[in-house]
Design an enzyme around this catalytic site. Structure first.
Site, PDB file in Angstrom:
ATOM      1  CD  GLN A 208      -3.168  -0.824   2.318  1.00 59.56           C
ATOM      2  OE1 GLN A 208      -2.715  -1.382   3.321  1.00 59.56           O
ATOM      3  NE2 GLN A 208      -4.187  -0.198   2.310  1.00 59.56           N
TER       4      GLN A 208
ATOM      5  CG  LEU B 141      -5.885   3.304   5.428  1.00 64.01           C
ATOM      6  CD1 LEU B 141      -4.537   3.602   5.978  1.00 64.01           C
ATOM      7  CD2 LEU B 141      -6.680   4.747   5.644  1.00 64.01           C
TER       8      LEU B 141
ATOM      9  CD  GLU C 216      -3.955  -4.162   6.694  1.00 59.56           C
ATOM     10  OE1 GLU C 216      -3.448  -3.900   5.797  1.00 59.56           O
ATOM     11  OE2 GLU C 216      -4.981  -3.414   7.119  1.00 59.56           O
TER      12      GLU C 216
END
Ligand code: ZN
Length: 170
Positions: free
Chosen positions: A51, A94, A136
């Protein structure tokens, strides 16, 4: 420490398989500390290396934003057990700004990972913490929650509904 730019959906790095993070070098630690700072800055509860454009198998997580003392550094993690029992829950990311969706995840997991001290250990997580870790972990294989979610919707609408519900109950 410094914050790093969070890559958003549509950028190819989010869809690639990350490579082994390898030994815990000062450089690796610096990246991880930057990731923690970025996660907090963006009000996230987890952030995976892809990310921030780093194609290494590692992520950071702080499932309770109010508890700065409990931060997980997961380097070369392997989920060794997924409970058969699953549950649906709301997730956001995000890298997919302002959206949320419902995702089915194992209620409990076991995950093995190297920490900042270079030691490998095993963790047991359940509930929301297990959900954060699975989310994640998926990033390391180029998987986004939007690939497996139901009812993808605006996080803003979600807030509005909460406000309306609050208004009704008061
Ligand atoms: Zn995410």
């Amino acid at each position: 420490m410094a914050t790093r730019r969070v890559v958003v959906e549509g950028e190819e790095v989010l869809r690639k398989h990350a490579k082994s993070a390898g030994p815990v070098t000062p450089h690796l630690k610096e990246i991880l500390q930057d990731m923690v700072e970025t996660m907090r800055e963006e009000n996230g509860v987890g952030l995976a290396a892809p990310q921030v454009g780093i194609m290494r198998r590692m992520f950071v997580a702080q499932p309770d934003p109010g508890d700065d003392a409990t931060v997980y550094y997961m380097i070369d993690p392997v989920i060794t057990h997924y409970s058969e029992e699953k549950e649906w829950g709301v997730e956001g990311c995000l890298s997919v700004p302002d959206m949320v969706g419902d995702v089915e995840r194992s209620v409990a997991i076991k995950i093995e990972a190297t920490g900042l001290d270079g030691e490998r250990r095993e963790f047991d997580f359940e509930g929301f913490e297990a959900r954060v870790m699975q989310h994640e972990y998926d990033h390391l294989d180029g998987i986004l929650y939007t690939d497996k979610c139901r009812n993808l919707r605006s996080a803003f609408e979600e807030d509005e509904e909460d406000i309306e519900e609050d208004a009704e109950t008061k």
